[in-house]
Design a protein around this motif. Structure first.
Motif, mmCIF file in Angstrom:
data_model
loop_
_atom_site.group_PDB
_atom_site.id
_atom_site.type_symbol
_atom_site.label_atom_id
_atom_site.label_comp_id
_atom_site.label_asym_id
_atom_site.label_seq_id
_atom_site.Cartn_x
_atom_site.Cartn_y
_atom_site.Cartn_z
ATOM 1 N N ASP A 109 0.838 -1.208 0.000
ATOM 2 C CA ASP A 109 0.000 0.000 0.000
ATOM 3 C C ASP A 109 0.871 1.256 0.000
ATOM 4 O OD1 ASP A 109 -2.254 1.731 0.332
ATOM 5 O OD2 ASP A 109 -1.992 1.673 2.512
ATOM 6 N N GLU B 21 -1.027 5.843 -7.407
ATOM 7 C CA GLU B 21 -2.450 5.496 -7.578
ATOM 8 C C GLU B 21 -3.069 6.302 -8.722
ATOM 9 O OE1 GLU B 21 -4.829 5.993 -4.023
ATOM 10 O OE2 GLU B 21 -6.600 5.126 -4.965
ATOM 11 N N THR C 103 -2.497 4.305 3.117
ATOM 12 C CA THR C 103 -3.815 4.778 2.683
ATOM 13 C C THR C 103 -4.906 3.921 3.336
ATOM 14 O OG1 THR C 103 -4.252 3.411 0.722
ATOM 15 C CG2 THR C 103 -2.697 5.250 0.438
ATOM 16 N N ASP C 104 -6.100 4.034 2.796
ATOM 17 C CA ASP C 104 -7.245 3.269 3.309
ATOM 18 C C ASP C 104 -6.978 1.760 3.377
ATOM 19 O OD1 ASP C 104 -7.120 3.447 0.520
ATOM 20 O OD2 ASP C 104 -9.268 3.183 0.258
ATOM 21 N N ASP C 105 -6.146 1.255 2.474
ATOM 22 C CA ASP C 105 -5.863 -0.188 2.460
ATOM 23 C C ASP C 105 -5.208 -0.624 3.768
ATOM 24 O OD1 ASP C 105 -5.650 1.166 -0.201
ATOM 25 O OD2 ASP C 105 -5.761 -0.886 -0.917
ATOM 26 N N ASP D 61 -1.940 1.324 -5.333
ATOM 27 C CA ASP D 61 -1.765 0.985 -3.922
ATOM 28 C C ASP D 61 -2.516 -0.298 -3.561
ATOM 29 O OD1 ASP D 61 -4.111 2.444 -4.373
ATOM 30 O OD2 ASP D 61 -4.236 3.134 -2.313
ATOM 31 N N THR D 62 -3.710 -0.452 -4.114
ATOM 32 C CA THR D 62 -4.500 -1.639 -3.802
ATOM 33 C C THR D 62 -3.954 -2.888 -4.512
ATOM 34 O OG1 THR D 62 -6.455 -0.337 -3.319
ATOM 35 C CG2 THR D 62 -6.822 -2.624 -3.944
#
Ligand SMILES: [Mg+2]
Length: 260
Positions: A8, A15, A34-36, A210-211
């Protein structure tokens, strides 16, 4: 799980921009979690404490609303209605990795992967993405080789894993769905020579970087027996102390339930 966080962070600057090839800068000034990472840590916490995944995922959003969350996820977090919204986005797969380290039974891993997915991603593809990712990690950490993983995941989930990296470079486009992310993350992993190479593959196909790198990294960590210390240290430097504590606590707990 650490592999997801490292992926991530490495993928984060890419991204919304493209890289020319695999030879990009691994850690930059602006490389960040990040959110991940946030949701992966919440999955770990849920496994350990039994708290509801739905409430934990909302907590992650409320703590850092400025992150680049999915639009529908944000709406769901802000709604009083806790029911899932039938997502088939790749979020169900990027947050699932701790599940594969917490249980030593394949059936339990798959059932819990479903539980983490279905609080938001109750679309069949959303659930499938979480289950396929968790199973790939579980098989890898139990010593399965690449061909076994390719066959098993291809067969059980119907993903086309026979494409080459060259095909992905030429044909892949940004995609945030499970069915447009997980097969490609698996191919990036299957074609890799080591952990870093897997992450480089995942960023270089110029998708949801990132994901893709988080999912690829989570599987690569299991196959290669961990994350290289240099990469781990760079990633840990970029995490707040409470995240490090959660990561360490989970790694200790997971080690406790693993077979000797
Ligand atoms: Mg992200």
């Amino acid at each position: 799980m650490l592999g997801a966080i490292v992926g991530d962070i490495i993928g984060s600057p890419y991204e919304f921009s493209r890289v020319a090839d695999k030879d990009f800068e691994l850690f930059r000034q602006d490389s960040h979690y990040t959110d991940d990472t946030l949701l992966t840590l919440m999955t770990a916490r849920g496994l350990q404490t039994g708290e509801s995944y739905a409430l934990l995922y909302r907590k992650a959003f409320q703590a850092e609303p400025h992150q680049s969350w999915g639009l529908r996820f944000m709406k769901w977090c802000e709604s009083p209605d806790l029911s899932p919204y039938n997502s088939l986005g790749n979020g169900s797969a990027m947050r699932v990795s701790p599940v594969a380290w917490y249980f030593d039974d394949e059936r339990q891993v798959l059932e819990e992967a479903t539980r983490t997915a279905e609080v938001t991603h109750n679309h069949p593809e959303g659930i499938k993405g979480a289950r396929a990712t968790a199973l790939a990690i579980f098989l890898a950490r139990r010593g399965a080789d690449r061909d076994t993983i390719r066959q098993r995941i291809g067969q059980d989930f119907g993903y086309d894993l026979d494409r080459s990296m060259q095909t992905l470079y030429e044909t892949y486009h940004y995609n945030e769905t499970c069915q447009g992310t997980i097969p490609e993350a698996l191919i990036c992993f299957l074609a890799s020579t080591d952990f870093e190479d897997a992450i480089r593959n995942a960023v270089a196909i110029n998708g949801d970087a990132d994901t893709l790198a988080a999912i690829t990294g989570s599987i690569a960590e299991a196959l290669y027996g961990g994350v290289p210390a240099k990469l781990e240290n760079e990633a840990r430097r970029r995490l707040p102390i409470p995240f490090i504590d959660q990561l360490n606590a989970f790694q200790d707990a997971a080690a406790g339930v693993r077979e000797p």
